[in-house]
Design a protein around this motif. Structure first.
Motif, PDB file in Angstrom:
ATOM      1  N   SER A 119       0.835  -1.199   0.000  1.00  0.00           N
ATOM      2  CA  SER A 119       0.000   0.000   0.000  1.00  0.00           C
ATOM      3  C   SER A 119       0.872   1.252   0.000  1.00  0.00           C
ATOM      4  N   PHE A 128       1.058   4.485  -2.426  1.00  0.00           N
ATOM      5  CA  PHE A 128       0.570   5.688  -1.763  1.00  0.00           C
ATOM      6  C   PHE A 128       1.337   6.955  -2.145  1.00  0.00           C
ATOM      7  N   ALA A 168      -7.668   4.504   4.677  1.00  0.00           N
ATOM      8  CA  ALA A 168      -8.357   4.421   3.382  1.00  0.00           C
ATOM      9  C   ALA A 168      -9.174   5.681   3.114  1.00  0.00           C
ATOM     10  N   LEU A 209      -1.404   4.851   8.351  1.00  0.00           N
ATOM     11  CA  LEU A 209      -0.919   3.722   7.567  1.00  0.00           C
ATOM     12  C   LEU A 209       0.349   3.147   8.190  1.00  0.00           C
ATOM     13  N   SER A 254      -4.140   1.725  -3.247  1.00  0.00           N
ATOM     14  CA  SER A 254      -3.511   1.820  -1.931  1.00  0.00           C
ATOM     15  C   SER A 254      -4.552   1.775  -0.826  1.00  0.00           C
ATOM     16  N   LEU A 291      -5.680  -1.831  -0.243  1.00  0.00           N
ATOM     17  CA  LEU A 291      -4.646  -2.593   0.457  1.00  0.00           C
ATOM     18  C   LEU A 291      -4.540  -2.155   1.914  1.00  0.00           C
ATOM     19  N   ALA A 292      -4.649  -0.838   2.160  1.00  0.00           N
ATOM     20  CA  ALA A 292      -4.565  -0.332   3.531  1.00  0.00           C
ATOM     21  C   ALA A 292      -5.733  -0.844   4.368  1.00  0.00           C
TER      22      ALA A 292
END
Length: 477
Positions: A283, A287, A343, A392, A462, A465-466
Motif C-alpha cells: 500500500s 501511496f 483508506a 498507515l 492503496s 490494500l490499507a
C-alpha cells in the motif's frame, strides 16, 4: 558533558542536541520538495530533456530509499554522531555540486550524492530520541520531529519560488541548492559541541549484498521507466525491466539464506508470515506516487498558465495547510472511523485529484481554472495525506513481529521513498508522453489531467490494500 544517556544530559542540552539532529531530518524533505518549483527553470537553464527532469527527482528519491535502512544501521554500528556529521558533510558537498552543475548529467550526479548523504544523516535524529530523552519526554520529541518534517514540506515550495524570483546574486534556480551550505556550516560551527556520541548496545552488521541487490532491483525498474519513452524502448531497456523481478527473487533468496545462517538481513523473511503487513508495505508503494503531483502541477502552472515561481509556490500552500491540519484531527477521526481512517484519507486525496481534473478540463487552454476548485483540490490532497500517512505507518507497526518495529519503520520509510521515485518515473513519463507532441498549453493541461487520474487510480489501490492491512488479527474481510 556526555549525552549518551538521558540521566547525564541536562534538559537544555538534550533539546539543543536534538535541535542539531533535526537539521539532518529537515534537509532531506526540504530538498525533495523545493526542487519541484525550479524544474521549468532548470529545464530552460540547462537544456534538460523531460527524462532528465524526471531524474532530478527520481535519482534523489531512489537513492534515499535504498540506503535509508543502511544509514540507520551504520549509526548503530559506528556511532550516530560520526555518521550524522559524515552525512551532513556529504550533503553540503553534494548541494554544491548541484548548485554549480553545468549540465543535466552533473546535476543528476549531485542529486544521487544528496540522496546517499541524506540516508546517512536523516535516521540519526529519530534513533537518538530513545537515548536523549526519558520516557515522559519522548512523545513531545516525536511530535517535534514530525512537525519539522511537515514544516519542511510546507515551506519548501514557497521558499523555492521566492528564492528563484529574488534571483539572489544572479544565481536563479541554483540558489535552491546553495542555500543548504549556510545551514550545514551553522551545524558545524554551532552544533558539534551539543551532538551526542551514541550507538546501539546491540548493533548489527550491514547486509552489503542485500543493499547491492536492493539497489540493483530498483535501478532496473526506474531506469527503463524514466528513459524508455524518450529512447523509444530499445531492447536493452526492455531487458532491464524484465530482469528486475529476477533480481528481486535473488534478493529474497539471499535474505532467507542469511537469516538461516544467523545473520541480520536487510529485509526480514519474517515479513512473509504476515500477509497484512506485506499488504501495508505494498500500500505504501502505491501511496506516495502523489510525488508526481508536485512535478506535474509545477510544470502545468508555469508552462501552461505562465505562472511565476512565486505564484507557483503559493499554489502549493493549501497542500501544506491541509497536511498540517490533517494530523491534528487524526485522533478524532480514529475515534469516529477506526481502521477506516487510512483508506478514507486516501479517498479524500482521490477526490482532490478528481476536483482538480474537472477544474483543469473545464478551463480554456492557457486560462487559469476556477481558483476555488484548485484550492479545494490541492487542500484535499494535503488533508487526506495528513490522515492517511501516520495511520498507515501505525497499522504496519502494529503488525511488526516481536522486536521488529525498527525494521518495519525503516522498510515503511523506504517503501514511501521508492513510491516517490516510481511515481515520478511512471506518472511523470505519462505526463510528458501526453504533453510532448505539441507541448502547448492545451497538451500540458491534458498531460496534467492524465497524471492526476493516474495518481487517483494508484491511491484507490492503496486504499484497498490499507483497508485489508488494518483488519484486526481476529477478523477477516
Amino acid at each position: 558533558m556526555n549525552l549518551s544517556t538521558p540521566a547525564t544530559a541536562t534538559v537544555s542540552r538534550r533539546w539543543l542536541a536534538f535541535a542539531v539532529l533535526l537539521a539532518g531530518a529537515f534537509l532531506p524533505p526540504l530538498d525533495f520538495f523545493i526542487v519541484n518549483v525550479a524544474l521549468p527553470s532548470i529545464r530552460q537553464g540547462l537544456g534538460a530533456t523531460p527524462a532528465q527532469i524526471e531524474w532530478v527527482i527520481s535519482a534523489y528519491a531512489a537513492t534515499y530509499a535504498v540506503f535509508l535502512i543502511t544509514g540507520g544501521r551504520l549509526g548503530d554500528l559506528l556511532g550516530r554522531r560520526r555518521v550524522f556529521l559524515a552525512g551532513m558533510t556529504g550533503f553540503g558537498m553534494a548541494s554544491l555540486v548541484c548548485g554549480l552543475a553545468t549540465s543535466p548529467s552533473l546535476l543528476i550526479v549531485g542529486r544521487v550524492l544528496q540522496g546517499l548523504s541524506a540516508a546517512a544523516m536523516a535516521p540519526q535524529g529519530l534513533a537518538s530520541i530513545h537515548v536523549l530523552f526519558p520516557e515522559h519526554e519522548r512523545s513531545r520529541a516525536l511530535a517535534v520531529y514530525g512537525a519539522a518534517l511537515g514544516f519542511a514540506a510546507v515551506i519548501a515550495q514557497v521558499l523555492g519560488g521566492v528564492l528563484i524570483a529574488a534571483d539572489v546574486f544572479g544565481l536563479q534556480w541554483r540558489i535552491i541548492f546553495l542555500i543548504n551550505l549556510p545551514i550545514v556550516a551553522t551545524v558545524f560551527l554551532v552544533g558539534i559541541p551539543f551532538l551526542p556520541d551514541t550507538r546501539s548496545a546491540t548493533p548489527v552488521s550491514v547486509d552489503r549484498l542485500g543493499v547491492l541487490l536492493c539497489a540493483l532491483t530498483l535501478g532496473l525498474l526506474v531506469v527503463p521507466l524514466v528513459q524508455g519513452r524518450e529512447l523509444g524502448w530499445p531492447w536493452w531497456l526492455c531487458l532491464m525491466l524484465l530482469s528486475a523481478p529476477v533480481v528481486a527473487v535473488g534478493l529474497w533468496c539471499h535474505e532467507v539464506a542469511l537469516q538461516r545462517r544467523g545473520g541480520t538481513p536487510l529485509l526480514s523473511p519474517q515479513l512473509a508470515s504476515s500477509p497484512r503487513l506485506l499488504a501495508g508495505l505494498v500500500s505504501a508503494l502505491f501511496f506516495y506516487v502523489v510525488s508526481a503531483f508536485f512535478l506535474t502541477f509545477s510544470v502545468y502552472l508555469q508552462d501552461a498558465l505562465g505562472a511565476t515561481p512565486v505564484v507557483t509556490g503559493l499554489m502549493f500552500v493549501p497542500f501544506g495547510v491541509g497536511s498540517l491540519i490533517g494530523p491534528l484531527t487524526t485522533p478524532a477521526a480514529v475515534r469516529c472511523f477506526g481502521r477506516w481512517v487510512p483508506a478514507l484519507g486516501m479517498l479524500l486525496e482521490v477526490l482532490g485529484c478528481l476536483i482538480l481534473s474537472v477544474a483543469v478540463g473545464a478551463a480554456a487552454a492557457g486560462e487559469r481554472p476556477a481558483l476555488a476548485l484548485m484550492i479545494t483540490g490541492v487542500g484535499l490532497l494535503g488533508f487526506g495525506q495528513g490522515w492517511a500517512l501516520p495511520t498507515l505507518i501505525r497499522s504496519m507497526l502494529d503488525r511488526a513481529p516481536a522486536g521488529g518495529s525498527g525494521m518495519v519503520s525503516g522498510l515503511a520509510n523506504s517503501a514511501l521513498q521508492t513510491s516517490a521515485a516510481l511515481g515520478v518515473a511512471v506518472l511523470g513519463g505519462l505526463f510528458y508522453a501526453v504533453a510532448a507532441p505539441a507541448y502547448s498549453p492545451a497538451t500540458v493541461a491534458h498531460g496534467f489531467i492524465a497524471a492526476l487520474l493516474g495518481i487517483a487510480l494508484s491511491l484507490s489501490l492503496s486504499a484497498l490494500l490499507a483497508l485489508y492491512a488494518s483488519v484486526p488479527r481476529s477478523k477477516s474481510l
